[in-house]
Design a protein around this motif. Structure first.
Motif, short mmCIF file in Angstrom:
data_model
loop_
_atom_site.label_atom_id
_atom_site.label_comp_id
_atom_site.label_asym_id
_atom_site.label_seq_id
_atom_site.Cartn_x
_atom_site.Cartn_y
_atom_site.Cartn_z
N SER A 52 0.81 -1.22 0.00
CA SER A 52 0.00 0.00 0.00
C SER A 52 0.85 1.27 0.00
CB SER A 52 -0.92 0.01 1.23
OG SER A 52 -1.74 -1.14 1.27
N CYS A 53 2.18 1.11 -0.04
CA CYS A 53 3.11 2.24 0.00
C CYS A 53 2.84 3.14 1.21
CB CYS A 53 3.02 3.06 -1.29
SG CYS A 53 3.61 2.18 -2.76
N GLU A 54 2.58 2.50 2.38
CA GLU A 54 2.37 3.26 3.60
C GLU A 54 3.69 3.80 4.14
OE1 GLU A 54 -0.08 1.33 6.58
OE2 GLU A 54 -0.83 -0.06 5.06
N SER A 55 3.62 4.87 4.89
CA SER A 55 4.81 5.39 5.55
C SER A 55 5.17 4.50 6.74
CB SER A 55 4.57 6.83 6.03
OG SER A 55 3.53 6.85 6.99
N GLU A 56 6.44 4.46 7.08
CA GLU A 56 6.96 3.71 8.22
C GLU A 56 6.43 2.27 8.28
OE1 GLU A 56 7.64 5.97 11.90
OE2 GLU A 56 6.30 7.47 11.02
N PRO A 57 6.63 1.49 7.24
CA PRO A 57 6.07 0.13 7.22
C PRO A 57 6.64 -0.78 8.30
CG PRO A 57 7.59 0.48 5.39
CD PRO A 57 7.34 1.82 5.99
N ALA A 107 26.79 3.04 -20.18
CA ALA A 107 25.34 3.28 -20.12
C ALA A 107 24.95 3.94 -18.82
CB ALA A 107 24.60 1.94 -20.25
N PRO A 108 23.89 4.76 -18.84
CA PRO A 108 23.31 5.24 -17.58
C PRO A 108 22.67 4.07 -16.85
CG PRO A 108 21.95 5.92 -19.43
CD PRO A 108 23.17 5.28 -20.01
N ILE A 109 22.85 4.00 -15.54
CA ILE A 109 22.29 2.88 -14.79
C ILE A 109 21.52 3.40 -13.58
CG2 ILE A 109 24.01 1.22 -15.55
CD1 ILE A 109 25.40 1.49 -12.88
N GLY A 110 20.53 2.62 -13.17
CA GLY A 110 19.72 2.99 -12.03
C GLY A 110 19.28 1.77 -11.25
N ILE A 111 18.74 2.01 -10.07
CA ILE A 111 18.14 0.97 -9.25
C ILE A 111 16.67 1.30 -9.09
CG2 ILE A 111 18.06 -0.03 -6.92
CD1 ILE A 111 21.13 0.39 -6.84
N LEU A 112 15.84 0.34 -9.40
CA LEU A 112 14.39 0.47 -9.30
C LEU A 112 13.89 -0.68 -8.44
CD1 LEU A 112 11.60 1.55 -10.08
CD2 LEU A 112 11.79 0.26 -12.22
N THR A 113 13.44 -0.37 -7.22
CA THR A 113 13.14 -1.41 -6.25
C THR A 113 11.85 -1.12 -5.49
OG1 THR A 113 13.97 -2.49 -4.23
CG2 THR A 113 14.65 -0.23 -4.59
N ASN A 114 11.13 -2.16 -5.16
CA ASN A 114 10.04 -2.03 -4.20
C ASN A 114 10.63 -1.99 -2.80
OD1 ASN A 114 8.03 -2.05 -6.13
ND2 ASN A 114 7.57 -4.23 -5.90
N GLY A 115 9.91 -1.38 -1.86
CA GLY A 115 10.37 -1.37 -0.48
C GLY A 115 10.23 -0.01 0.17
N ASP A 116 10.74 0.07 1.39
CA ASP A 116 10.74 1.32 2.16
C ASP A 116 11.88 2.19 1.67
OD1 ASP A 116 10.05 3.04 4.51
OD2 ASP A 116 12.08 2.46 5.09
N SER A 139 9.77 2.26 -4.35
CA SER A 139 8.31 2.32 -4.46
C SER A 139 7.67 3.21 -3.40
CB SER A 139 7.71 0.91 -4.40
OG SER A 139 8.02 0.27 -3.16
N ASN A 140 8.05 3.04 -2.13
CA ASN A 140 7.39 3.83 -1.08
C ASN A 140 7.75 5.30 -1.14
OD1 ASN A 140 6.38 1.35 -0.14
ND2 ASN A 140 6.45 2.07 1.98
N GLY A 141 8.79 5.63 -1.89
CA GLY A 141 9.15 7.03 -2.04
C GLY A 141 8.41 7.72 -3.16
N VAL A 142 7.79 6.93 -4.05
CA VAL A 142 7.08 7.52 -5.19
C VAL A 142 5.61 7.09 -5.24
CG1 VAL A 142 9.18 7.79 -6.57
CG2 VAL A 142 7.86 5.65 -6.74
N ASP A 143 5.17 6.33 -4.21
CA ASP A 143 3.76 5.93 -4.05
C ASP A 143 3.24 5.06 -5.18
OD1 ASP A 143 3.45 7.25 -1.60
OD2 ASP A 143 3.07 9.15 -2.61
N ARG A 149 2.88 -0.21 -14.22
CA ARG A 149 3.64 0.39 -15.32
C ARG A 149 4.11 1.80 -14.99
NH1 ARG A 149 2.79 0.36 -21.80
NH2 ARG A 149 4.27 2.06 -22.23
N ARG A 150 3.40 2.50 -14.13
CA ARG A 150 3.76 3.89 -13.85
C ARG A 150 5.16 4.03 -13.25
NH1 ARG A 150 -0.99 5.70 -10.11
NH2 ARG A 150 -0.78 3.50 -9.52
N ILE A 151 5.60 3.05 -12.46
CA ILE A 151 6.93 3.18 -11.87
C ILE A 151 8.01 2.96 -12.92
CG2 ILE A 151 7.24 0.78 -11.07
CD1 ILE A 151 8.38 2.01 -8.45
#
Length: 228
Positions: A52-57, A107-116, A139-143, A149-151
């Motif tokens: 649910s992308c809640e704060s302070e999980p 290449a440009p690189i990034g980290i895309l992760t679910n979590g707090d 995920s929890n930082g961008v809701d 697909r939005r993330i």
């Protein structure tokens, strides 16, 4: 043509030297007697909060624990101490670092992760990975969380490129989610034998396997090939 590469974190870039249940027990034990029911309540509430992308999980999860067993400690303290335990238990292999270093050269690189957001970024800082990448999305930082697909669209906006590759260990969240957003995908199976890999452009047992790009399909191979 520019190709941006995103990596998942847990289970992909980092593993854990101590099982999560043992991490929970070592956090709770100084304050009372951990139980299987308390751990189950913790996991259920944590996953619900993350979904649910809640704060302070983690605090919310330990509130469920203190509702079930008597502990001489606050949920806030348990959450803080558990996050420290989890961070210290996380492991990033030398081969994984070599892959990141190699890809970053071309290449440009990034980290895309679910979590707090706070916890995931603390792991990156702990292992010196934050400085090794160009973008971090949690995920929890961008809701919004994978496989939405939005993330993945946000990831594209953060690292503009002609093409995108995503490397992850969850078939549903990482491979299917990224594929639907137009990424080419690398599925990290961690030596499992998945029944369905149709949406993956490449399948490897670990990120370290990307150091041998000649074994990869032609569509993925150039992204991980050394320039030397």
């Amino acid at each position: 043509m520019t190709t941006a590469v995103y990596f998942d974190l847990d289970g992909t870039l980092c593993s854990y030297a101590v099982p999560f249940e043992e991490q929970f027990e070592s956090t709770v034990a100084p304050y009372g007697e951990p139980s299987e029911a308390a751990y189950d309540a913790y996991v259920d509430r944590l996953l619900d909060a993350l979904d649910s992308c809640e704060s302070e999980p983690y605090r919310r999860a330990f509130e469920a624990v203190t509702d079930r067993i008597p502990l001489d400690v606050t949920p806030e303290t348990l959450a803080r101490e558990y996050c420290e335990v989890e961070r210290e238990a996380s492991v990033v292999s030398a081969d994984t670092r070599r892959v990141l270093d190699r890809v970053a050269k071309t290449a440009p690189i990034g980290i895309l992760t679910n979590g707090d957001d706070r916890q995931q970024r603390s792991k990156l800082e702990h292992h010196g990975l934050a400085e090794a990448v160009d973008e971090v999305i949690v995920s929890n930082g961008v809701d919004v969380r994978k496989p939405d697909r939005r993330i993945f669209d946000l990831a594209k906006a953060r690292l503009p490129a002609d093409d995108y590759v995503y490397v992850g260990d969850s078939y549903e969240e990482d491979v299917l989610g990224a594929r639907q957003a137009g990424f080419r995908t690398v599925y990290v199976t961690a030596n499992d034998e998945p029944a369905d890999v149709e949406a993956a452009d490449a399948v490897v047992s670990s990120v370290g396997d990307l150091l041998e790009p000649e074994s990869l399909p032609a569509s993925i191979r150039p992204t991980f090939r050394t320039t030397s």
